[in-house]
Motif scaffolding. Sequence first.
Motif, mmCIF file in Angstrom:
data_model
loop_
_atom_site.group_PDB
_atom_site.id
_atom_site.type_symbol
_atom_site.label_atom_id
_atom_site.label_comp_id
_atom_site.label_asym_id
_atom_site.label_seq_id
_atom_site.Cartn_x
_atom_site.Cartn_y
_atom_site.Cartn_z
ATOM 1 N N ARG A 181 0.841 -1.206 0.000
ATOM 2 C CA ARG A 181 0.000 0.000 0.000
ATOM 3 C C ARG A 181 0.876 1.257 0.000
ATOM 4 N N GLY A 182 1.949 1.195 0.768
ATOM 5 C CA GLY A 182 2.847 2.342 0.818
ATOM 6 C C GLY A 182 3.512 2.605 -0.521
ATOM 7 N N LYS A 183 3.848 1.540 -1.214
ATOM 8 C CA LYS A 183 4.469 1.696 -2.545
ATOM 9 C C LYS A 183 3.498 2.377 -3.502
ATOM 10 N N ALA A 184 2.260 1.930 -3.469
ATOM 11 C CA ALA A 184 1.251 2.548 -4.329
ATOM 12 C C ALA A 184 1.074 4.017 -3.971
ATOM 13 N N PHE A 185 1.121 4.298 -2.698
ATOM 14 C CA PHE A 185 0.966 5.683 -2.261
ATOM 15 C C PHE A 185 2.180 6.509 -2.688
ATOM 16 N N PHE A 186 3.353 5.916 -2.572
ATOM 17 C CA PHE A 186 4.597 6.580 -2.998
ATOM 18 C C PHE A 186 4.512 6.969 -4.473
ATOM 19 N N GLU A 187 3.818 6.141 -5.220
ATOM 20 C CA GLU A 187 3.741 6.367 -6.667
ATOM 21 C C GLU A 187 2.458 7.083 -7.083
ATOM 22 N N ARG A 188 1.716 7.602 -6.134
ATOM 23 C CA ARG A 188 0.424 8.186 -6.476
ATOM 24 C C ARG A 188 0.606 9.444 -7.324
ATOM 25 N N THR A 189 -0.380 9.698 -8.130
ATOM 26 C CA THR A 189 -0.346 10.872 -8.999
ATOM 27 C C THR A 189 -1.502 11.819 -8.707
ATOM 28 N N ARG A 190 -2.367 11.400 -7.800
ATOM 29 C CA ARG A 190 -3.504 12.248 -7.454
ATOM 30 C C ARG A 190 -3.639 12.313 -5.933
ATOM 31 N N THR A 191 -4.155 13.427 -5.463
ATOM 32 C CA THR A 191 -4.392 13.568 -4.028
ATOM 33 C C THR A 191 -5.632 12.756 -3.647
ATOM 34 N N ASN A 192 -5.897 12.735 -2.367
ATOM 35 C CA ASN A 192 -7.026 11.931 -1.911
ATOM 36 C C ASN A 192 -8.365 12.427 -2.451
#
Lengths: 637, 396
Positions: free
Chosen positions: A521-532
Amino acid sequence: MRLTDRYTLAWQLAASLLVSMFVAGVVSVSFADELETPVQRAPVFLQVEANGETLLVLNEKSGTLMRLDLNTGEILREVPVGQSPFDLALHPDGTHCFISCRRGQEIVEVDVQTFEVRRRLPLLGDPTGLAVSGDGLRLYAGVHSLDQVAVFDLETGLEIMRLTAGNGPEWIRRSPDGRVYVTNLLSNPVAPDESCRNEITVIDDASSRVIERIILTNANIGRQIAFTADGSTAVAVISRPKNLVPMVQVARGWVVTNGFVILSPFEEMPPVQLLIDLPNQAYADPYGVVMMPDGLKFYISSAGMDMVIAVDLERVRDVMPKAISGEIPRASDHLGLSRQYVAARIPVGANPQAMALSRDSSLLFVANRLHDSISVIDTSSDIVIRTMNFGTYAETSPVAQGERFFTNAARIFQNQFTCTSCHPDNGFDGLQYDLEPDGLGRNILDNRNLRGVRDTAPFKWVGSNPDLTTQCGTRTAKWIVRTGWLRSSEVVSLAEYIRSIEPVVNPNVATDGELTSAQRRGKAFFERTRTNDGSPISEENQCHFCHSGPAFTNYRKFDVGTKAPMDSKAEFDTAHLTNIFESAPFLHDGRAATLEEIWTIHNPGDRHGISSDWTKRQLNDLVEYLKSLGAAEGSRR
Amino acid sequence: MMQATRLLALCSTLVCITGATAAPPFYDTWQTFTTSDGLPSDKVMCVLATDDAVWVGTDHGLARWYEGEWSSYMRSDGLAHDAVMCLAQDPDSGDIWIGTLGGLTRYSAGRFDTFTQLNSGLVNDVVYGVTVHRGEVWAATAAGTSRYEIAAKRWSIYDETNTPMHEIWCYSVTGAGDRIYLAVWGGGLLEYQIDRDHWKDYRDPDGEMEIDLFRNDGLVHDVVASVTVDEAGRVWVATYFGLSSYDGRKWRNFMDHDSPLISNFVNFVAAKGTNCFIATDNGLNVSDRENWWSYQRDPETGRGIVVWYPAGAPLQKFETDTIFPHNYILGISFQGDDLWLATERGVARGSCTQAQTVGVEVKALKLDESRTVPALEPERIVVRTEKDNQIEGAQP
């Protein structure tokens, strides 16, 4: 396999020649016959066996345990035990011992007679010092990366307890009075403007619980500890860095001082820190310590000066009351005191670390780590009477030569320190330094971890040095060592060595390299391109824009809003993230004590990534992922 | 003399009765510690007795009683916050974990290490409950529960997103065997099966009604303040509307109108052996579900009023010269045969000086499950004054 089958006469001669170059009065007791490839052993632990005739030696680089004949210097037996063996604890029954293997991430139980491995106890987190409980039922093991001591039940081989130690537990030794002392490599975490506070953790052997934490103010880099026979006095070696004053003070003998601390557990007496340095001559990187059984003298190895220092404990006791009362002001920093109690300064081989006494205490054996030899000191005369050379190691390769430069103070002004002094174990010392002569308190910078630093150029926090040779060459000569320093080719060797330094095995990565659900989950968040809320995040504000590539850095500088009033510049090098789990504190001046604080406290205006929309769960997942960066041994992701 | 005679009579009664159930000891002697003795505040939120020390959490600092002397610790000493809500000892390392209104602190041989929502994975700084079980620290907070694996230094969050946590206001946590129990204020009781990584919730079948429509049909109410597990594996649940216990198969509920429970407002429960010690806003109960003790302070006389309710036998009432300093009790801890209570006006130690009452075997007179518990109201001593009920900082 007998090593005598593996060496060539040429190597024997070369080794002997080098020994004679380094150590005066040496009698080389070499046995090498044939060898196609030089084997560097790097002895780091010695223990004389009960028969008094043989010596157990642990070799860090060859990963071997060997038995030496003390009379002939012959290697009677040598077996591989694991990667980077560090410490050996003999079981009270004398039949078997335990060996910690730092890179191997395990404790290896070995039959002392046969050298057969009985069992291997996995221990993630860089296992270091070992001690067996007095009843022989438990084993204490330092877990360096996690600042803990693991306690094993020796009958089952299972870990039964995890104790909180200081910062980077290093050596563990049981005192004759039944307490177990843990030295810690680094200071407990302190704020960037505070002096360091090294801890000696004391465990009650009966309950296996921590009962005391002895704080050594202004001390860092704790190494070995030794006791008088009755346990009334303990001596531990320390360094005292002066990180809060500009590094230009090296000219005044005021960057790192080297010494020891005396503990008197039976008396209401505070720890007394004293130095082994002289006003114009330092003895860098004190490492090993051995106490004579009569309690009159102890020996400290100066790994950076290739010396063993003999200290008269009775004279130290004369000084102690004056140091405590203040009759001798600032005794802990007093460079002139050592003349009163240092009895001898004894040249030995390269990078001496561990030492051991013969059964009758007439001889002191010194492991010369980067010389593959053992110096033998007559403890009555305090001179080297012979050297047992059991290897072929020579500074033949650039990496080997570079390691010698890294660990030796010979080229430093007044021999005050080595690269190791601030980068112990090739890592970092956890402190912030006022490095440059730009005014007191300006441009305070956090010391950076060298483990895994290769391929992370540019260097310096402001990213002004394009490569390691620049970093380690002129800059070092100008700002740090302030003396002749190295020739260009030697700087290349030093850089090669630094490039060769491997990151420690990351205990936060599963042995198969698979991420946990939180890390995924952290990896996906690290790679996120949009805010919540679904808004797009600009590319340069996405984590993986700056922290990209194999070392998670794009090698560029950015202003992440952390410029302090006393900083000259606002843009800082993008830190690599390999094994970031072990390199607290964070940010250029060490203001973030934990990874969480980078974003919860020190990210004004969302300039270090957009963090103001994060949930606590997202932050936790991100931190779990960041801690996992740095592969497990043998795995690739 | 009168008291001694009564105690002797009680002891004789108990000794004469034989049976299988161990009676709890009769705490007949009490000692109170307040600010005049060295506590930083008299408002004691929690107490933890260890082998060699007693830790007291107050609304204004932490105190430690060691070798007969009190020491105080404040935020300036390294505590996360001055208001200390809960305490737990790591049974392995002996470290003390301290839950405060500003984070979680570990005390280890003189060193304080603080974990907050800003510097660690702790989910929220308002920590109401803490326990250490199987090498893991569980912290019940105002925004879910955190789990900290000590050896791995790894944090996890449990809240409404990954558990059946209907409210996230977690009030207490305890571990027993392979289970973790969470008391969730407004959310009932949560059970976590560690080995299966599985959560299960226990709710009040009557919903949010403050009466129990059907007797023993489940948890008495969802406003759960505390949970404990006794030696027999029974789970005891403190709610603000009565007491529940669950043996894994059936629930049994106790309220002040149908049992010797002193008050339905139960702050805290702690098990010792097969007995549950029950801290209420109006005194202390001790029960094994069949036999009950009640302890109250008479605010007029300052003397203790103790009632013994043996199952199926007439109750007996006693007075003691000493008792705890206030009937509002927030915490319980055990130290050998002694009992420590956290109260509104200091911390108290209860001792059993009549040695023969300790471990007396009494006849097990089990009540018929279908039979109504004898009405005890006429004999009950209700000590409740307006003064007692004016509790500063009382939880909802």
